[in-house]
Motif scaffolding. Structure first.
Motif, PDB file in Angstrom:
ATOM      1  N   TYR A 238       0.831  -1.204   0.000  1.00 22.20           N
ATOM      2  CA  TYR A 238       0.000   0.000   0.000  1.00 22.20           C
ATOM      3  C   TYR A 238       0.871   1.261   0.000  1.00 22.20           C
ATOM      4  O   TYR A 238       0.576   2.227  -0.706  1.00 22.20           O
ATOM      5  CB  TYR A 238      -0.924  -0.009   1.212  1.00 22.20           C
ATOM      6  N   VAL A 239       1.936   1.266   0.771  1.00 24.54           N
ATOM      7  CA  VAL A 239       2.826   2.425   0.846  1.00 24.54           C
ATOM      8  C   VAL A 239       3.503   2.677  -0.498  1.00 24.54           C
ATOM      9  O   VAL A 239       3.622   3.826  -0.933  1.00 24.54           O
ATOM     10  CB  VAL A 239       3.870   2.230   1.975  1.00 24.54           C
ATOM     11  N   ILE A 240       3.921   1.616  -1.163  1.00 21.57           N
ATOM     12  CA  ILE A 240       4.572   1.794  -2.475  1.00 21.57           C
ATOM     13  C   ILE A 240       3.589   2.387  -3.475  1.00 21.57           C
ATOM     14  O   ILE A 240       3.941   3.279  -4.262  1.00 21.57           O
ATOM     15  CB  ILE A 240       5.151   0.453  -2.971  1.00 21.57           C
ATOM     16  N   LYS A 241       2.338   1.926  -3.454  1.00 21.51           N
ATOM     17  CA  LYS A 241       1.332   2.483  -4.358  1.00 21.51           C
ATOM     18  C   LYS A 241       1.089   3.965  -4.056  1.00 21.51           C
ATOM     19  O   LYS A 241       0.983   4.781  -4.974  1.00 21.51           O
ATOM     20  CB  LYS A 241       0.034   1.692  -4.252  1.00 21.51           C
ATOM     21  N   GLN A 242       1.027   4.325  -2.768  1.00 19.67           N
ATOM     22  CA  GLN A 242       0.815   5.724  -2.404  1.00 19.67           C
ATOM     23  C   GLN A 242       2.047   6.572  -2.728  1.00 19.67           C
ATOM     24  O   GLN A 242       1.913   7.743  -3.096  1.00 19.67           O
ATOM     25  CB  GLN A 242       0.466   5.843  -0.916  1.00 19.67           C
TER      26      GLN A 242
ATOM     27  N   SER B 139       3.898  15.517  -4.418  1.00 19.31           N
ATOM     28  CA  SER B 139       4.731  16.466  -3.677  1.00 19.31           C
ATOM     29  C   SER B 139       5.948  15.764  -3.079  1.00 19.31           C
ATOM     30  O   SER B 139       5.929  14.570  -2.785  1.00 19.31           O
ATOM     31  CB  SER B 139       3.919  17.124  -2.562  1.00 19.31           C
ATOM     32  N   THR B 140       6.998  16.530  -2.896  1.00 17.76           N
ATOM     33  CA  THR B 140       8.228  15.995  -2.320  1.00 17.76           C
ATOM     34  C   THR B 140       8.021  15.599  -0.861  1.00 17.76           C
ATOM     35  O   THR B 140       8.517  14.553  -0.430  1.00 17.76           O
ATOM     36  CB  THR B 140       9.368  17.044  -2.423  1.00 17.76           C
ATOM     37  N   SER B 141       7.302  16.422  -0.120  1.00 20.74           N
ATOM     38  CA  SER B 141       7.079  16.096   1.296  1.00 20.74           C
ATOM     39  C   SER B 141       6.234  14.826   1.420  1.00 20.74           C
ATOM     40  O   SER B 141       6.466  14.011   2.316  1.00 20.74           O
ATOM     41  CB  SER B 141       6.408  17.264   2.019  1.00 20.74           C
ATOM     42  N   GLY B 142       5.277  14.633   0.532  1.00 22.10           N
ATOM     43  CA  GLY B 142       4.466  13.408   0.547  1.00 22.10           C
ATOM     44  C   GLY B 142       5.308  12.180   0.250  1.00 22.10           C
ATOM     45  O   GLY B 142       5.156  11.127   0.875  1.00 22.10           O
TER      46      GLY B 142
ATOM     47  N   ILE C 185       8.518  11.885   0.820  1.00 21.96           N
ATOM     48  CA  ILE C 185       9.403  11.655   1.966  1.00 21.96           C
ATOM     49  C   ILE C 185       8.634  10.934   3.074  1.00 21.96           C
ATOM     50  O   ILE C 185       9.142   9.964   3.668  1.00 21.96           O
ATOM     51  CB  ILE C 185      10.003  12.979   2.475  1.00 21.96           C
ATOM     52  N   ILE C 186       7.410  11.383   3.353  1.00 22.92           N
ATOM     53  CA  ILE C 186       6.618  10.747   4.405  1.00 22.92           C
ATOM     54  C   ILE C 186       6.303   9.298   4.043  1.00 22.92           C
ATOM     55  O   ILE C 186       6.476   8.392   4.859  1.00 22.92           O
ATOM     56  CB  ILE C 186       5.323  11.549   4.672  1.00 22.92           C
ATOM     57  N   TRP C 187       5.865   9.066   2.801  1.00 27.44           N
ATOM     58  CA  TRP C 187       5.571   7.695   2.378  1.00 27.44           C
ATOM     59  C   TRP C 187       6.842   6.843   2.340  1.00 27.44           C
ATOM     60  O   TRP C 187       6.804   5.647   2.626  1.00 27.44           O
ATOM     61  CB  TRP C 187       4.877   7.668   1.021  1.00 27.44           C
TER      62      TRP C 187
END
Length: 114
Positions: A36-40, A46-49, A51-53
Motif C-alpha cells: 500500500y505504501v509503495i502504491k501511495q 509532492s516531495t514532502s508526501g 518523503i513521508i511515504w
C-alpha cells in the motif's frame, strides 16, 4: 515404519508451524502495508508526501525483514501438507503390458493360431 517417520515429521512440522504463526501473520501484514505504501508513494506528487511515504515504507520494510524467519513456518506448513498427502498412500505393484511377458506370449499365440 514409514508411518512412524511420517508421524514424527508431522509432529515436528506442527510444532514449528505453531511457533511461527505470529511471525507469519506479522510478515503478511507488513507486506500488505508495504504494498500500500509503495502504491501511495508512486501516486504522490509532492516531495514532502514522497518523503513521508518513504519513511513509512522504510518502517514497513524493516518490519518485513524482521519477520523473515517466519518463512520456516511456511516450509513447515508445506511439510505438513506432504505428510497428510502421503499418509495413506500405498505402493501398487501392477504390471504394465510391456513388462508382463505373458501378455506378449498370448498375443503371439493368438497370431500363430490364425
Amino acid at each position: 515404519m514409514k508411518k512412524f517417520g511420517l508421524l514424527i515429521a508431522g509432529i515436528i512440522a506442527g510444532c514449528v508451524l505453531l511457533a511461527n504463526v505470529g511471525p507469519m501473520i506479522g510478515l503478511a501484514i507488513s507486506l500488505v502495508i508495504l504494498y500500500y505504501v509503495i502504491k501511495q508513494f508512486m501516486k504522490s506528487e509532492s516531495t514532502s508526501g514522497k518523503i513521508i511515504w518513504g519513511l513509512i515504507g522504510l518502517v514497513a520494510l524493516t518490519a518485513s525483514v524482521a519477520n523473515i524467519p517466519s518463512i520456516i513456518g511456511v516450509v513447515a506448513a508445506y511439510v505438513l501438507y506432504l505428510v497428510y498427502k502421503n499418509w495413506n498412500k500405498t505402493k501398487k505393484t501392477t504390471f504394465q503390458e510391456e513388462q508382463d511377458p505373458f501378455v506378449n506370449f498370448e498375443k503371439q499365440w493368438a497370431e500363430i493360431k490364425r
